[in-house]
Design a protein around this motif. Structure first.
Motif, PDB file in Angstrom:
ATOM      1  N   VAL A 172       1.034  -1.127  -0.096  1.00 46.69           N
ATOM      2  CA  VAL A 172       0.003   0.027  -0.049  1.00 46.69           C
ATOM      3  C   VAL A 172       0.767   1.505  -0.053  1.00 46.69           C
ATOM      4  CG1 VAL A 172      -1.759   1.290   1.298  1.00 46.69           C
ATOM      5  CG2 VAL A 172      -1.769  -1.174   1.234  1.00 46.69           C
ATOM      6  N   ASN A 173       1.051   1.898  -1.194  1.00 44.27           N
ATOM      7  CA  ASN A 173       1.945   2.909  -1.327  1.00 44.27           C
ATOM      8  C   ASN A 173       1.111   4.623  -0.970  1.00 44.27           C
ATOM      9  OD1 ASN A 173       4.246   4.130  -2.039  1.00 44.27           O
ATOM     10  ND2 ASN A 173       3.635   4.086  -4.248  1.00 44.27           N
ATOM     11  N   SER A 174       1.222   4.963   0.373  1.00 46.32           N
ATOM     12  CA  SER A 174       0.691   6.119   0.977  1.00 46.32           C
ATOM     13  C   SER A 174       1.797   7.300   0.751  1.00 46.32           C
ATOM     14  CB  SER A 174       0.445   5.666   2.340  1.00 46.32           C
ATOM     15  OG  SER A 174       1.864   5.663   3.166  1.00 46.32           O
ATOM     16  N   GLY A 175       1.385   8.339   1.070  1.00 42.16           N
ATOM     17  CA  GLY A 175       2.241   9.544   0.906  1.00 42.16           C
ATOM     18  C   GLY A 175       2.651  10.224  -0.653  1.00 42.16           C
ATOM     19  N   LEU A 176       1.745   9.582  -1.409  1.00 44.28           N
ATOM     20  CA  LEU A 176       1.902  10.313  -2.748  1.00 44.28           C
ATOM     21  C   LEU A 176       1.218  11.421  -2.969  1.00 44.28           C
ATOM     22  CD1 LEU A 176       1.578   6.934  -4.899  1.00 44.28           C
ATOM     23  CD2 LEU A 176       3.614   7.851  -4.157  1.00 44.28           C
TER      24      LEU A 176
END
Length: 377
Positions: A256-260
């Motif tokens: 889960v790629n958060s902070g984009l």
């Protein structure tokens, strides 16, 4: 005294021998032949991971080459957890000394990694000192996630796991010592030189143009056979000179790629480590992000509540709130990092120094709650 000196000399030889860099063609394999009470029980076949824990692999390999493990025991068994062995005291010493090792043994420094303690994993036993591993190892008979990142994984069982199951269920005393000795003899049997395939990416689809970051995107790829550790890289340029994120996910084939940031084109790729070799990078895929502010704008216009500038380098002004309204700000992981009660209709917060990305806020009034996003660029 002569026997003690000879034993110490052997260990000093091993300590110096393991410092020499040895090139492995793949994953060295061994048979751990086990006798229960002097009667042959079966063979546990293992392979080690020099591409993940080189020094632990080399230490084990050196000890096998000098027949160090022969006649030592699996001296500790805990059902639902693991079997542990390899202490020289368990050859002929009193059972009260089994598991305590000998001070002359050289230590192997920790090689913690993202490799997970799953059923069948072989890992280094140690004391509270993280760099105190010696000859003792344990084999997990069940997943032990509490050990991940705390103990050095350096191999796995590839055959005969049923014998480990039999050992762990043996009758034992209050100190987890089996009532009958399980004696081991370990021999080298060859090398598994299999090269891992490069992973294929799965989602979001390549060249996606509208990946919402209202909810952190899930990056997925197809697992490869015996993928022990996957490495993920995310960048905002095709040459990966400006890497936004690099991490190891263990055997998990999703993240889960958060902070984009919204309105940004991202490039991502993955490679796999099977314990003996590391694959080539996958093909590079791209996606572009956006943030849906339509519903939030409608609510803000109805109340004339505004936030500006947004995006910002960290300073945000909340205006036209009501006295007594409650403000909450959550970071990119969903953790509450700021709260305040409005004593004026305008209020500034400062997130400079925080991670770049999308933060959530709530403005809680008597009649309703406004929710929205602020972007630290």
């Amino acid at each position: 005294m002569k026997k003690i000196y000879t034993f110490l000399s052997i260990f000093l030889f091993v300590a110096n021998f393991t410092k020499a860099q040895v090139v492995y063609t793949g994953k060295p394999m061994y048979n751990i032949d086990v006798k229960r009470g002097g009667i042959y029980l079966g063979s546990i076949k293992v392979e080690l991971f020099p591409a993940i824990a080189y020094h632990h692999t080399r230490n084990f390999d050196s000890l096998v080459s000098m027949q160090f493990y022969d006649s030592t025991a699996f001296h500790r068994v805990i059902p639902g957890f693991m079997i542990q062995g390899g202490d020289p005291n368990s050859r002929h010493g009193a059972t009260s000394t089994w598991g305590f090792g000998q001070p002359s043994q050289p230590n192997v420094n920790a090689e913690f990694s993202a490799a997970k303690h799953l059923r069948g994993i072989l890992s280094a036993a140690r004391s509270t000192n993280i760099n105190s591993a010696t000859s003792q190892f344990f084999i997990c008979v069940a997943a032990a996630p509490n050990l991940n990142g705390q103990y050095s994984v350096y191999g796995r069982v590839i055959g005969g796991m049923n014998y480990a199951d039999s050992i762990v269920l043996a009758p034992r005393n209050s100190n987890d010592l089996p009532n009958v000795k399980h004696e081991m003899h370990i021999t080298y049997i060859g090398s598994n030189d299999t090269l891992p395939l490069k992973p294929t990416l799965n989602s979001p689809p390549d060249n996606s143009l509208s990946v919402s970051i209202n909810i952190a995107p899930l990056l997925k790829w197809n697992a490869v056979p015996v993928g022990i550790i996957y490495t993920l890289e995310v960048a905002d340029d095709s040459s990966f000179t400006s890497i936004i994120k690099t991490l190891e996910t263990g055997n998990l084939s999703a993240y889960v790629n958060s902070g984009l940031l919204p309105g940004t084109k991202y490039y991502w790729r993955v490679k796999a480590n099977n314990g003996g070799h590391v694959s080539d990078w996958s093909d590079v895929w791209t996606f572009e992000t956006f943030i849906d502010l339509v519903g939030i704008k409608q609510k803000q216009e109805a109340s004339k509540f505004t936030v500006f500038p947004n995006p910002s380098s960290g300073k945000f002004v909340f205006e036209n709130a009501q006295l007594g309204d409650q403000l909450e700000v959550l970071d990119v992981t969903g953790k509450l990092i700021y709260t305040n009660t409005f004593k004026e209709t305008s209020h500034e917060i400062n997130l400079e120094g925080k991670d770049k990305g999308v933060y959530s806020y709530k403005l809680i009034s008597e009649k309703e709650t406004f929710q929205g996003k602020i972007i630290v660029k």
